[in-house]
Design a protein around this motif. Structure first.
Motif, short mmCIF file in Angstrom:
data_model
loop_
_atom_site.label_atom_id
_atom_site.label_comp_id
_atom_site.label_asym_id
_atom_site.label_seq_id
_atom_site.Cartn_x
_atom_site.Cartn_y
_atom_site.Cartn_z
N LEU A 26 -2.35 3.88 -1.64
CA LEU A 26 -1.03 4.52 -2.06
C LEU A 26 -0.66 5.41 -0.77
O LEU A 26 0.57 5.75 -0.50
CB LEU A 26 -0.87 5.44 -3.22
CG LEU A 26 -1.50 6.61 -3.39
CD1 LEU A 26 -0.81 7.76 -3.04
CD2 LEU A 26 -2.02 6.73 -4.99
N SER A 29 1.25 3.81 1.73
CA SER A 29 2.88 3.83 1.48
C SER A 29 3.53 5.54 1.89
O SER A 29 4.42 5.55 2.28
CB SER A 29 3.26 3.76 -0.01
OG SER A 29 2.62 2.34 -0.17
N PHE A 32 3.81 5.88 5.37
CA PHE A 32 5.17 5.19 5.76
C PHE A 32 6.65 5.93 5.57
O PHE A 32 7.41 5.93 6.41
CB PHE A 32 5.36 3.85 4.95
CG PHE A 32 6.23 2.80 5.32
CD1 PHE A 32 6.48 2.04 6.40
CD2 PHE A 32 7.46 2.95 4.40
CE1 PHE A 32 7.59 1.28 6.53
CE2 PHE A 32 8.67 2.16 4.65
CZ PHE A 32 8.72 1.40 5.68
N SER A 134 13.53 3.22 0.95
CA SER A 134 12.51 4.17 0.38
C SER A 134 12.14 4.09 -0.89
O SER A 134 11.27 4.26 -1.56
CB SER A 134 13.04 5.40 0.84
OG SER A 134 13.26 5.76 2.33
N VAL A 137 9.63 1.63 -1.57
CA VAL A 137 8.24 2.25 -1.30
C VAL A 137 7.73 3.20 -2.40
O VAL A 137 6.32 3.25 -2.83
CB VAL A 137 8.20 2.76 0.18
CG1 VAL A 137 6.99 3.11 0.48
CG2 VAL A 137 8.66 1.78 1.26
N GLU A 140 6.39 1.21 -5.24
CA GLU A 140 5.04 0.86 -4.85
C GLU A 140 3.89 1.77 -5.19
O GLU A 140 2.84 1.56 -5.76
CB GLU A 140 5.06 0.16 -3.64
CG GLU A 140 4.13 0.56 -2.54
CD GLU A 140 4.19 0.09 -1.25
OE1 GLU A 140 3.58 0.38 -0.39
OE2 GLU A 140 5.40 -0.78 -1.01
N ILE A 141 4.23 2.95 -4.63
CA ILE A 141 3.36 4.11 -4.96
C ILE A 141 3.01 4.33 -6.33
O ILE A 141 1.83 4.71 -6.64
CB ILE A 141 3.99 5.35 -4.13
CG1 ILE A 141 3.95 5.38 -2.68
CG2 ILE A 141 3.17 6.59 -4.65
CD1 ILE A 141 4.52 6.37 -1.80
N HIS A 191 9.98 -3.79 -6.59
CA HIS A 191 8.91 -3.79 -5.44
C HIS A 191 7.70 -3.44 -5.65
O HIS A 191 6.41 -3.78 -5.13
CB HIS A 191 9.48 -2.97 -4.08
CG HIS A 191 8.85 -3.37 -2.89
ND1 HIS A 191 8.87 -4.24 -2.16
CD2 HIS A 191 7.62 -2.49 -2.25
CE1 HIS A 191 8.11 -4.38 -1.18
NE2 HIS A 191 7.40 -3.24 -1.06
N TYR A 195 5.24 -6.45 -4.23
CA TYR A 195 4.33 -6.08 -3.44
C TYR A 195 3.04 -5.05 -3.95
O TYR A 195 2.02 -5.71 -3.98
CB TYR A 195 4.75 -5.30 -2.45
CG TYR A 195 3.88 -4.61 -1.11
CD1 TYR A 195 3.23 -5.73 -0.37
CD2 TYR A 195 3.16 -3.24 -1.48
CE1 TYR A 195 2.36 -5.31 0.48
CE2 TYR A 195 2.09 -2.93 -0.51
CZ TYR A 195 1.96 -3.98 0.35
OH TYR A 195 0.74 -3.60 1.35
N GLY A 196 3.32 -4.34 -4.81
CA GLY A 196 2.15 -3.12 -5.14
C GLY A 196 1.24 -3.95 -6.17
O GLY A 196 0.07 -4.17 -5.71
#
Length: 281
Positions: A26, A29, A32, A134, A137, A140-141, A191, A195-196
C-alpha cells in the motif's frame, strides 16, 4: 524490470507472514498519490524541463533504502531440480492463472489509455478527472489494508472470480453511465478489486506455485506476460475501438475480456499447492 525483484525480496522478507504483503504494498500507492500531488503542484510553477531534477531525490531515496534491506544469511540453497521450471509453467492451473491475468491487463488497456479522454468527452474538467484517478488509488490502499483478512476468510478462487466479476461490472458502468457521478465514483472504488485484490493474490499465487528456486522467474513472467504484453495489447486494441466506434466501445471490449477471464478461471484455476521452500516442489 525492478518489479519482479521487488516482489521476491518483499515476500522473502515477510517469511511466514506473506498475508501481510498488502500492508507493505500500500505504501507504493501512497507514494503514487504523493508524487502526483507534489510534483503536479510544482510543475504548475516551474517548466517541465525541471522534471529530471525533481526525480533525482526520489531515485536517491530508492538507492539509500535498497542498501538498508538486510541481505539473506545462512547456507547456500541447493541447485534447483532439473526441469522443474518447465513443469511449473506448463501446469494447467498456472496456464489458467497467466491467461486470466493477461486478459485482466488487456481489459485495463482502455482504462489506462483512454479514461481521461473518455471523461473529457463527457464534460468532466481536469480537477474532477484528477480526483477520480486518485479515488481509484485510495480504494486500492483500503483494499491492501484488509487483504490479509479477506485471504483468511475466502479461498483464492473465490477472491479471483469475485474480483473479475466486479471488474467486468466496472467497465460496463464506465462505458454506459459516465454522466451519473455517484455511479462513476462507485466504478472507481472498484479499482480495489480490479487492481488491488487481484495483484495481491497474484503475487502470492506465484510465490506459492513457483517455489524458492524460481520465485524470480515466476514474478518476471507475471510482470512481463500480464502488465507488459497484456497491457500493450489492450491499449493497442482499444485504440482501434476508439477510432472506429467510441471510447465507450473500448470499455465494452474490456468487459468482454473479463467475461472470457471469468470462464477460464472458473474452469482452470486451482488452489495454491503446499510448496517445499527448499525443493520448490
Amino acid at each position: 524490470a525492478i518489479l519482479p525483484l521487488y516482489e521476491v525480496i518483499t515476500l522473502r522478507a515477510l517469511g511466514t507472514r506473506k498475508d501481510k504483503y498488502g500492508k507493505v504494498r500500500l505504501w507504493g500507492s501512497v507514494g503514487f498519490i504523493g508524487a502526483v500531488a507534489v510534483v503536479g503542484a510544482i510543475l504548475e510553477w516551474v517548466p517541465v524541463s525541471y522534471l529530471p531534477w525533481l526525480l533525482l531525490p526520489v531515485f536517491a531515496g530508492i538507492a539509500v533504502s535498497a542498501f538498508l534491506v538486510p541481505a539473506e544469511r545462512g547456507e547456500r540453497k541447493p541447485p534447483a531440480p532439473k526441469g522443474s521450471l518447465k513443469a511449473i509453467v506448463t501446469h494447467p492451473a498456472v496456464i489458467a492463472f497467466f491467461l486470466m491475468n493477461f486478459l485482466l491487463q488487456v481489459s485495463h488497456g482502455a482504462y489506462y489509455t483512454f479514461f481521461s479522454i473518455h471523461l473529457e468527452q463527457h464534460g468532466y474538467g481536469k480537477l474532477s478527472i484528477g480526483l477520480l484517478w486518485s479515488l481509484g488509488v485510495l480504494a486500492e490502499i483500503g483494499l491492501f489494508l484488509v487483504m490479509h483478512r479477506l485471504s483468511h476468510r475466502f479461498s483464492v478462487r473465490q477472491i479471483v472470480i469475485g474480483a473479475l466479476f466486479l471488474t467486468m461490472i466496472r467497465w460496463i458502468l464506465i462505458a454506459e453511465l459516465t454522466m451519473v457521478v455517484p455511479i462513476l465514483i462507485f466504478a472507481q472504488l472498484l479499482h480495489a478489486a480490479s487492481y488491488g485484490a487481484l495483484h495481491a493474490i497474484s503475487v502470492q499465487y506465484i510465490q506459492g506455485f513457483f517455489g524458492k528456486h524460481h520465485h524470480g522467474q515466476g514474478q518476471a513472467l507475471y510482470s512481463g506476460l500480464t502488465f507488459g504484453a497484456g497491457g500493450a495489447l489492450g491499449a493497442w486494441m482499444s485504440g482501434f475501438l476508439v477510432e472506429g466506434i467510441s471510447t465507450s466501445a473500448a470499455f465494452w471490449g474490456g468487459a468482454a475480456a473479463m467475461a472470457v477471464a471469468i470462464l477460464i478461471t472458473w474452469r482452470g484455476l486451482q488452489p495454491m499447492p503446499k510448496v517445499d521452500e527448499e525443493t520448490g516442489r
